[in-house]
Design a protein around this motif. Structure first.
Motif, short mmCIF file in Angstrom:
data_model
loop_
_atom_site.label_atom_id
_atom_site.label_comp_id
_atom_site.label_asym_id
_atom_site.label_seq_id
_atom_site.Cartn_x
_atom_site.Cartn_y
_atom_site.Cartn_z
N LYS A 130 0.81 -1.21 0.00
CA LYS A 130 0.00 0.00 0.00
C LYS A 130 0.86 1.28 0.00
CE LYS A 130 -4.22 -1.62 2.19
NZ LYS A 130 -5.14 -0.75 1.46
N ASP A 131 2.13 1.16 0.33
CA ASP A 131 2.97 2.35 0.43
C ASP A 131 4.39 1.97 0.03
OD1 ASP A 131 4.23 4.70 0.99
OD2 ASP A 131 3.59 4.84 3.08
N SER A 132 4.62 1.83 -1.28
CA SER A 132 5.92 1.39 -1.76
C SER A 132 7.01 2.43 -1.51
CB SER A 132 5.84 1.06 -3.26
OG SER A 132 5.38 2.18 -3.99
N ARG A 133 6.64 3.71 -1.46
CA ARG A 133 7.64 4.74 -1.20
C ARG A 133 8.29 4.55 0.16
NH1 ARG A 133 4.32 10.16 -2.29
NH2 ARG A 133 2.80 8.87 -1.18
N SER A 134 7.48 4.26 1.17
CA SER A 134 8.04 4.04 2.50
C SER A 134 8.82 2.73 2.56
CB SER A 134 6.90 4.01 3.54
OG SER A 134 6.28 5.27 3.64
N ALA A 135 8.35 1.74 1.81
CA ALA A 135 9.08 0.46 1.78
C ALA A 135 10.48 0.66 1.22
CB ALA A 135 8.30 -0.55 0.96
#
Length: 416
Positions: A386-391
């Motif tokens: 849901k949040d690849s940027r944070s990953a």
């Protein structure tokens, strides 16, 4: 309106968390007298005649609907199609050994229909909306609650109107749009979106799903507690780490554990550990302070926890006190580290909010506050997809190689 607005026989009505007044079962969001949140009240002696550990042994459903008898809904209502609930519980052997916690368990609610625990709340709210004959359901959300509402409403004939902050991650926006919801990006924070959604539901008569406002959201979230106990052979955990934003998951879990205890399905109640992120830590500060809830900045990498004024703080604080629990605050970097730990040690890919409870457990372990003999559960509430940027912030970028010579240098450097 449907005749199903009448309560099931086991539902007695509502009780206010603030003034403790009781109200009849009718369409209500908050207390008409003081404006505090409402809790649904059950007839436990009647329910004891209907449910038992044995009755669940013969229940074929492997979803939250296996607990229909403990929900404030008519059993005649058709269940929604997407799968919600009965998510896996893993014994965390590798990480448990490293931390000296041989009875550590991970509840992976990223396995729900839209990869978030919020599906539990949306499923129950939508059933309630159908029972009332509603046509449109609205919600304010940082992404997960809105995605779950849009997905689960698809195919029901209910229209969904979703208010989200402009900062909502694209992966979550994609979920909202693909299911055909009317998505409105609000120039402001989650709290701004929440306020506008309340005005909209009042102005246009839309059913409001908002977390910490619609009491049926708590009823959906409590099913995670039911599953935890049943998956542990009807033994409640001794301690449960829970990510906390509005406070509704925490109050919902506590409601679920209390239900099972009142019905004699579990012998003991667990302690709760609330985990908030720095920048959205109003409940933690109130718990460790004089109980007064003051607004936070709302600035955190964990967008699902970016709440300035928690809407279910009163119920969440009550849950912490009643469970003789504790509250922790973690930094964004500690959340990113928890994402790495969950992925590398247990193969669980969590979004920042989903990993926050693990960050709290790791902090408690460093502080020496955990008992190795206790059965400890960590609630992982959402998938990292849901949040690849944070990953990518947690994992880093891939090494770049084009030739064998570059590959050899990288292999030496990385110790491969």
């Amino acid at each position: 309106m449907s005749s199903d607005r009448r309560p099931p026989r086991h539902v007695l009505g509502y009780r206010c968390f603030g003034c403790m007044r009781e109200h009849d079962f009718k369409p209500l969001y908050d207390c008409p007298h003081c404006g505090s949140n409402l809790d649904l009240v059950y007839d436990y002696p009647l329910l004891k005649k209907k449910v038992s550990r044995k009755s669940f042994e013969t229940e074929p459903k492997r979803s939250l609907w296996r607990y229909s008898a403990l929900l404030p809904l008519s059993p005649a209502l058709p269940h929604l199609t997407p799968h919600v609930g009965w998510t896996p519980l893993y014994a965390s052997r590798r990480l448990g050994r490293k931390l000296g916690l041989p009875r550590l368990f991970l509840k992976d609610d990223g396995r729900n229909a839209t990869a978030s625990l919020k599906d539990r709340a949306s499923a129950v709210v939508l059933m309630r909306a159908q029972a009332l004959g509603e046509k449109t359901v609205c919600a304010a959300s940082t992404g997960n609650a809105a995605a779950s509402l849009a997905c689960l409403a698809a195919g029901t004939g209910l229209r969904t109107v979703l208010f989200v902050p402009q900062s909502t991650p694209e992966a979550k926006l994609a979920q909202l749009m693909i299911f055909g919801a009317e998505v409105l990006a609000v120039d402001g924070t989650y709290d701004d979106a929440f306020a506008l959604s309340l005005k909209a539901s009042s102005e246009f008569g839309w059913h409001n799903r908002n977390t910490g406002y619609n009491p049926f959201t708590r009823e959906g979230k409590k099913t995670a507690a039911y599953e935890l106990c049943e998956q542990l052979d009807w033994q409640a955990p001794d301690l449960v780490f829970v990510p906390v934003a509005d406070g509704n998951i925490l109050s919902g879990l506590w409601k679920g554990f209390k239900d099972l205890h009142a019905l004699g399905l579990i012998d003991n109640l667990p302690k709760l550990a609330a985990v908030q992120v720095q920048g959205a830590d109003s409940i933690q500060r109130a718990f460790d302070g004089d109980g007064t809830v003051t607004p936070a900045s709302g600035q955190t990498i964990a967008d699902s926890m970016s709440v300035r004024r928690p809407k279910d703080a009163e119920a969440a604080l009550a849950a912490l006190r009643q469970s003789i629990g504790d509250a922790y605050v973690v930094t964004d970097e500690e959340v990113l580290e928890a994402m790495r730990v969950l992925a590398k040690e247990e193969g669980l890919f969590a979004e920042p909010a989903g990993a926050a409870a693990m960050a709290g457990l790791l902090k408690a372990a460093k502080l020496g506050k955990l008992d190795s003999t206790e059965r400890i559960a960590v609630l992982v509430t959402g998938s990292g997809l849901k949040d690849s940027r944070s990953a990518l912030k947690a994992a880093g970028r891939p090494a770049r190689v084009s030739t064998l010579a570059e590959l050899k240098r990288h292999v030496r450097k990385a110790g491969l």
